[in-house]
Design a protein around this motif. Structure first.
Motif, PDB file in Angstrom:
ATOM      1  N   LYS A   3       5.718   3.411  13.689  1.00 34.83           N
ATOM      2  CA  LYS A   3       5.382   2.005  13.843  1.00 34.83           C
ATOM      3  C   LYS A   3       4.559   1.344  12.680  1.00 34.83           C
ATOM      4  O   LYS A   3       3.812   2.122  12.088  1.00 34.83           O
ATOM      5  N   ASN A   4       4.780  -0.007  12.527  1.00 31.32           N
ATOM      6  CA  ASN A   4       4.183  -0.815  11.354  1.00 31.32           C
ATOM      7  C   ASN A   4       4.596  -0.594   9.809  1.00 31.32           C
ATOM      8  O   ASN A   4       3.811  -0.821   8.993  1.00 31.32           O
ATOM      9  N   MET A   5       5.627   0.238   9.633  1.00 31.89           N
ATOM     10  CA  MET A   5       6.276   0.485   8.514  1.00 31.89           C
ATOM     11  C   MET A   5       7.204  -0.572   8.189  1.00 31.89           C
ATOM     12  O   MET A   5       8.408  -0.781   8.488  1.00 31.89           O
ATOM     13  N   VAL A   6       6.791  -1.739   7.579  1.00 35.01           N
ATOM     14  CA  VAL A   6       7.547  -3.141   7.547  1.00 35.01           C
ATOM     15  C   VAL A   6       7.928  -3.507   5.812  1.00 35.01           C
ATOM     16  O   VAL A   6       8.517  -4.721   5.765  1.00 35.01           O
ATOM     17  N   CYS A   7       7.516  -2.610   4.879  1.00 38.04           N
ATOM     18  CA  CYS A   7       7.757  -3.224   3.668  1.00 38.04           C
ATOM     19  C   CYS A   7       7.793  -2.105   2.610  1.00 38.04           C
ATOM     20  O   CYS A   7       7.245  -0.804   2.967  1.00 38.04           O
ATOM     21  N   PRO A   8       8.195  -2.165   1.388  1.00 36.40           N
ATOM     22  CA  PRO A   8       8.247  -1.003   0.454  1.00 36.40           C
ATOM     23  C   PRO A   8       6.760  -0.456   0.185  1.00 36.40           C
ATOM     24  O   PRO A   8       6.949   0.895   0.140  1.00 36.40           O
ATOM     25  N   ARG A   9       5.635  -1.196   0.134  1.00 36.63           N
ATOM     26  CA  ARG A   9       4.464  -0.595   0.192  1.00 36.63           C
ATOM     27  C   ARG A   9       4.211   0.297   1.145  1.00 36.63           C
ATOM     28  O   ARG A   9       3.435   1.518   1.135  1.00 36.63           O
ATOM     29  N   CYS A  10       4.767   0.118   2.468  1.00 35.20           N
ATOM     30  CA  CYS A  10       4.351   1.086   3.639  1.00 35.20           C
ATOM     31  C   CYS A  10       5.223   2.212   3.351  1.00 35.20           C
ATOM     32  O   CYS A  10       4.763   3.309   3.738  1.00 35.20           O
ATOM     33  N   ILE A  11       6.555   2.174   2.808  1.00 31.00           N
ATOM     34  CA  ILE A  11       7.208   3.453   2.466  1.00 31.00           C
ATOM     35  C   ILE A  11       6.420   4.528   1.550  1.00 31.00           C
ATOM     36  O   ILE A  11       6.352   5.624   1.804  1.00 31.00           O
TER      37      ILE A  11
END
Length: 188
Positions: A6-14
């Protein structure tokens, strides 16, 4: 082994999750928005440590099937908006049907029960945040933005923008960034 995050919403999150996987010595087959597939089962203690690291960084490992389904819907829609190529007359139900292979009415009901808004409302909120981003960076004209996000006209976009933000796109552009929201906080 597939994990839903949950809350993985952008390339930086990846990138952030990728680093946490490396720190925990957990090799992944792939990492994408909201989803990681490990090459092997890490065992309970390693998984608990990874889960704790995720929480420290604002993420959450989901084990409930319903929450996983909702997170998958969110990530698919966020991804669609972020790529900036929503077709005119885009059908959320057809799009999700091709990606998830579940009855749309059941998905819609579950999403509304858990999130408190409809899938369509969530999608519109995502599009409005993308409009704000493009307006802030002055990358595209309002007509280009409308076209890229599947609006039938700039007037339709402007009306929806004003309805949801209380101001016109032009006024928003004059006021600047303080009115932007983080992707994972859009409907809260």
């Amino acid at each position: 082994m597939k994990l839903i995050i949950k809350n993985m919403v952008c390339p930086r999150c990846i990138s952030s999750v990728e680093q946490m996987l490396k720190n925990n010595n957990l090799p992944a087959r792939y990492i994408r928005l909201g989803e990681v597939e490990l090459t092997k089962d890490p065992g309970k203690s390693k998984l608990e440590q990874f889960s704790a690291d995720l929480k420290k960084n604002g993420f959450e490992l989901l084990d409930d099937q319903k929450m996983q389904q909702i997170e998958k819907i969110k990530n698919l829609l966020i991804g669609k908006v972020q790529e900036g190529s929503v077709e005119d007359h885009f059908s959320i139900s057809k799009f999700l049907g091709k990606k998830i292979f579940k009855d749309y009415s059941a998905l819609s009901k579950l999403f509304s029960e858990v999130e408190g808004i409809t899938i369509e409302q969530f999608f519109i909120l995502q599009k409005i945040e993308k409009v704000k981003e493009w307006l802030m960076y002055n990358e595209l004209s309002l007509s280009q933005i409308a076209f890229n996000l599947g609006y039938s006209s700039t007037q339709h976009l402007s009306n929806q923008f004003k309805k949801l933000t209380g101001m016109t796109p032009t006024r928003f552009k004059q006021l600047g960034a303080p009115h932007r929201k983080a992707i994972d906080a859009i409907h809260k």
